[in-house]
Motif scaffolding. Structure first.
Motif, PDB file in Angstrom:
ATOM      1  N   LEU A  88      38.958  43.813  38.286  1.00 60.33           N
ATOM      2  CA  LEU A  88      40.376  44.045  38.038  1.00 60.33           C
ATOM      3  C   LEU A  88      40.762  43.341  36.749  1.00 60.33           C
ATOM      4  O   LEU A  88      40.599  42.119  36.631  1.00 60.33           O
ATOM      5  N   THR A  89      41.242  44.099  35.800  1.00 60.19           N
ATOM      6  CA  THR A  89      41.534  43.553  34.475  1.00 60.19           C
ATOM      7  C   THR A  89      42.575  44.398  33.763  1.00 60.19           C
ATOM      8  O   THR A  89      42.555  45.637  33.894  1.00 60.19           O
ATOM      9  N   PRO A  90      43.483  43.756  33.004  1.00 60.06           N
ATOM     10  CA  PRO A  90      44.464  44.567  32.255  1.00 60.06           C
ATOM     11  C   PRO A  90      43.808  45.435  31.184  1.00 60.06           C
ATOM     12  O   PRO A  90      44.455  46.317  30.626  1.00 60.06           O
ATOM     13  N   LEU A 112      36.257  42.230  42.069  1.00 56.03           N
ATOM     14  CA  LEU A 112      36.102  40.951  41.397  1.00 56.03           C
ATOM     15  C   LEU A 112      37.438  40.565  40.776  1.00 56.03           C
ATOM     16  O   LEU A 112      37.990  41.313  39.962  1.00 56.03           O
ATOM     17  N   CYS A 113      37.959  39.416  41.204  1.00 52.11           N
ATOM     18  CA  CYS A 113      39.256  38.944  40.710  1.00 52.11           C
ATOM     19  C   CYS A 113      39.033  37.900  39.621  1.00 52.11           C
ATOM     20  O   CYS A 113      38.448  36.845  39.899  1.00 52.11           O
ATOM     21  N   GLY A 114      39.509  38.174  38.431  1.00 55.76           N
ATOM     22  CA  GLY A 114      39.400  37.198  37.356  1.00 55.76           C
ATOM     23  C   GLY A 114      40.491  36.146  37.449  1.00 55.76           C
ATOM     24  O   GLY A 114      41.478  36.296  38.182  1.00 55.76           O
ATOM     25  N   ARG A 115      40.300  35.087  36.722  1.00 53.55           N
ATOM     26  CA  ARG A 115      41.310  34.032  36.521  1.00 53.55           C
ATOM     27  C   ARG A 115      41.141  33.554  35.086  1.00 53.55           C
ATOM     28  O   ARG A 115      40.194  33.934  34.406  1.00 53.55           O
ATOM     29  N   TYR A 116      41.986  32.690  34.615  1.00 57.24           N
ATOM     30  CA  TYR A 116      41.909  32.146  33.256  1.00 57.24           C
ATOM     31  C   TYR A 116      41.922  33.310  32.239  1.00 57.24           C
ATOM     32  O   TYR A 116      42.721  34.223  32.376  1.00 57.24           O
ATOM     33  N   GLU A 117      40.967  33.300  31.292  1.00 52.09           N
ATOM     34  CA  GLU A 117      40.920  34.389  30.304  1.00 52.09           C
ATOM     35  C   GLU A 117      40.131  35.590  30.813  1.00 52.09           C
ATOM     36  O   GLU A 117      40.055  36.621  30.150  1.00 52.09           O
ATOM     37  N   GLY A 118      39.506  35.447  31.973  1.00 53.22           N
ATOM     38  CA  GLY A 118      38.734  36.570  32.525  1.00 53.22           C
ATOM     39  C   GLY A 118      37.244  36.281  32.537  1.00 53.22           C
ATOM     40  O   GLY A 118      36.817  35.120  32.469  1.00 53.22           O
ATOM     41  N   VAL A 138      50.413  41.508  32.429  1.00 54.01           N
ATOM     42  CA  VAL A 138      49.338  40.545  32.704  1.00 54.01           C
ATOM     43  C   VAL A 138      49.712  39.662  33.893  1.00 54.01           C
ATOM     44  O   VAL A 138      50.738  38.992  33.877  1.00 54.01           O
ATOM     45  N   LEU A 139      48.863  39.706  34.911  1.00 52.63           N
ATOM     46  CA  LEU A 139      49.004  38.817  36.075  1.00 52.63           C
ATOM     47  C   LEU A 139      48.229  37.542  35.792  1.00 52.63           C
ATOM     48  O   LEU A 139      47.358  37.514  34.921  1.00 52.63           O
ATOM     49  N   SER A 140      48.487  36.498  36.591  1.00 54.18           N
ATOM     50  CA  SER A 140      47.714  35.273  36.353  1.00 54.18           C
ATOM     51  C   SER A 140      46.353  35.318  37.030  1.00 54.18           C
ATOM     52  O   SER A 140      45.492  34.493  36.751  1.00 54.18           O
ATOM     53  N   GLY A 141      46.152  36.286  37.913  1.00 60.58           N
ATOM     54  CA  GLY A 141      44.847  36.421  38.551  1.00 60.58           C
ATOM     55  C   GLY A 141      44.681  37.815  39.101  1.00 60.58           C
ATOM     56  O   GLY A 141      45.663  38.549  39.279  1.00 60.58           O
ATOM     57  N   GLY A 142      43.442  38.184  39.413  1.00 58.45           N
ATOM     58  CA  GLY A 142      43.171  39.536  39.909  1.00 58.45           C
ATOM     59  C   GLY A 142      43.538  39.746  41.376  1.00 58.45           C
ATOM     60  O   GLY A 142      43.510  40.876  41.857  1.00 58.45           O
TER      61      GLY A 142
HETATM   62  N1  SAM Z   1      42.952  37.344  28.860  1.00 56.53           N
HETATM   63  C1  SAM Z   1      43.118  38.527  29.644  1.00 56.53           C
HETATM   64  C2  SAM Z   1      43.649  39.651  28.775  1.00 56.53           C
HETATM   65  O1  SAM Z   1      44.486  39.393  27.888  1.00 56.53           O
HETATM   66  O2  SAM Z   1      43.244  40.827  28.987  1.00 56.53           O
HETATM   67  C3  SAM Z   1      44.090  38.297  30.800  1.00 56.53           C
HETATM   68  C4  SAM Z   1      43.546  37.375  31.826  1.00 56.53           C
HETATM   69  S1  SAM Z   1      44.624  37.215  33.220  1.00 56.53           S
HETATM   70  C5  SAM Z   1      45.581  35.810  32.785  1.00 56.53           C
HETATM   71  C6  SAM Z   1      43.555  36.608  34.470  1.00 56.53           C
HETATM   72  C7  SAM Z   1      43.015  37.655  35.406  1.00 56.53           C
HETATM   73  O3  SAM Z   1      44.075  38.333  36.055  1.00 56.53           O
HETATM   74  C8  SAM Z   1      42.193  38.761  34.779  1.00 56.53           C
HETATM   75  O4  SAM Z   1      40.862  38.358  34.560  1.00 56.53           O
HETATM   76  C9  SAM Z   1      42.297  39.855  35.796  1.00 56.53           C
HETATM   77  O5  SAM Z   1      41.327  39.724  36.824  1.00 56.53           O
HETATM   78  C10 SAM Z   1      43.676  39.646  36.394  1.00 56.53           C
HETATM   79  N2  SAM Z   1      44.686  40.580  35.882  1.00 56.53           N
HETATM   80  C11 SAM Z   1      45.713  40.272  35.069  1.00 56.53           C
HETATM   81  N3  SAM Z   1      46.464  41.356  34.806  1.00 56.53           N
HETATM   82  C12 SAM Z   1      45.907  42.379  35.480  1.00 56.53           C
HETATM   83  C13 SAM Z   1      46.229  43.769  35.588  1.00 56.53           C
HETATM   84  N4  SAM Z   1      47.259  44.303  34.941  1.00 56.53           N
HETATM   85  N5  SAM Z   1      45.435  44.544  36.359  1.00 56.53           N
HETATM   86  C14 SAM Z   1      44.371  44.014  37.005  1.00 56.53           C
HETATM   87  N6  SAM Z   1      44.025  42.707  36.927  1.00 56.53           N
HETATM   88  C15 SAM Z   1      44.779  41.899  36.179  1.00 56.53           C
END
Ligand code: SAM
Length: 240
Positions: A88-90, A112-118, A138-142
């Motif tokens: 899950l990632t933006p 797979l749920c990311g956190r931080y920068e991914g 952008v969420l803070s986590g997946g």
């Molecule tokens: N640095 C990344 C970027 O700019 O693309 C954002 C990282 S975000 C703070 C942390 C995590 O939140 C990501 O690794 C992802 O797993 C999840 N996340 C944030 N926004 C999301 C979205 N729109 N859809 C799915 N997952 C998201």
């Protein structure tokens, strides 16, 4: 074998969360689907149980290590192969009802749920992960994104919605937003229910609902209208 979801996360306590309630929760208790949330930290190899490190090239934030994530993926795949591995990632493909239907029709998924920068890019490529976004923000986590994806899939599984099943008519089922709904009282605050809905004429009700669905889609989501109905439509009807 029931539909099987494994979530790889630094916050397994967020699951099942809202999915433990209502129809999804009942389905979970009845064994119509299975959910495991695995702690990524359990796959760390050092005594501090580190999962992240600073980014090569500098810059803010931390990056999830590829070796830790890879070990967690291997474990999840062993517990249920043939399931798509989804990060899950933006940066991913936007989740829509077509993708939800595809995932719900399979054996389950590994999320797979990311956190931080991914995640480190290499593990995304090495594991051929499918990258999915739940929206252009952008969420803070997946984890919230995983809950959204799971909720949308689980409600389509056999036996979850039961007699309340209305998946064929609802928004996005056929590229249209749904028509508006009304219930009692028939008059409320000076607002009446559309006459046709009180008429008892099923064919007319169906025609009215179809027209309302088409109008709502044209006005609110011209992008959807063009994508699904564009060839048969009059482009001049599109509201900018
Ligand atoms: N640095 C990344 C970027 O700019 O693309 C954002 C990282 S975000 C703070 C942390 C995590 O939140 C990501 O690794 C992802 O797993 C999840 N996340 C944030 N926004 C999301 C979205 N729109 N859809 C799915 N997952 C998201």
């Amino acid at each position: 074998m029931s539909w099987h979801a494994t979530v790889l996360t630094l916050f397994p306590e967020m699951f099942p969360g809202p999915l433990g309630l209502s129809l999804a929760g009942r389905g979970l208790r009845e064994g119509r689907w299975r959910l495991e949330a695995r702690q990524l930290r359990d796959f760390a190899t050092d005594r501090h149980r580190s999962v992240d490190d600073t980014p090569f090239g500098g810059g803010a934030g931390m990056v999830l290590r590829p070796d830790v994530v890879d070990a967690a993926c291997a474990d999840a795949i062993a517990a249920g192969p043939d399931r798509p591995l989804i990060y899950l990632t933006p940066r991913g493909r936007l989740l829509d009802q077509a993708l939800v239907r595809e995932i719900a029709a399979g054996p389950g998924c590994i999320l797979l749920c990311g956190r931080y920068e991914g995640l480190d890019q290499r593990v995304i490529e090495a594991r051929a992960m499918r990258e999915v976004s739940v929206g252009d923000y952008v969420l803070s986590g997946g984890e919230p994104a995983a809950l959204v994806l799971l909720d949308a899939c689980v409600r389509l599984l056999p036996g979850i919605m039961g007699a309340t099943a209305s998946a064929e008519e609802e928004s996005h089922a056929d590229g249209l937003l749904e028509y508006p709904h009304y219930t009692r009282p028939a008059a409320w605050q000076g607002r009446a229910v559309p006459e046709v809905l009180l008429s008892g004429h099923h064919a007319e009700v169906a025609r009215w609902r179809r027209a309302e669905a088409e109008n709502a889609t044209r006005q609110r989501r011209p992008d959807l209208w063009l994508r699904h109905h564009g060839r048969n439509s009059d482009a001049s009807l599109l509201v900018p």
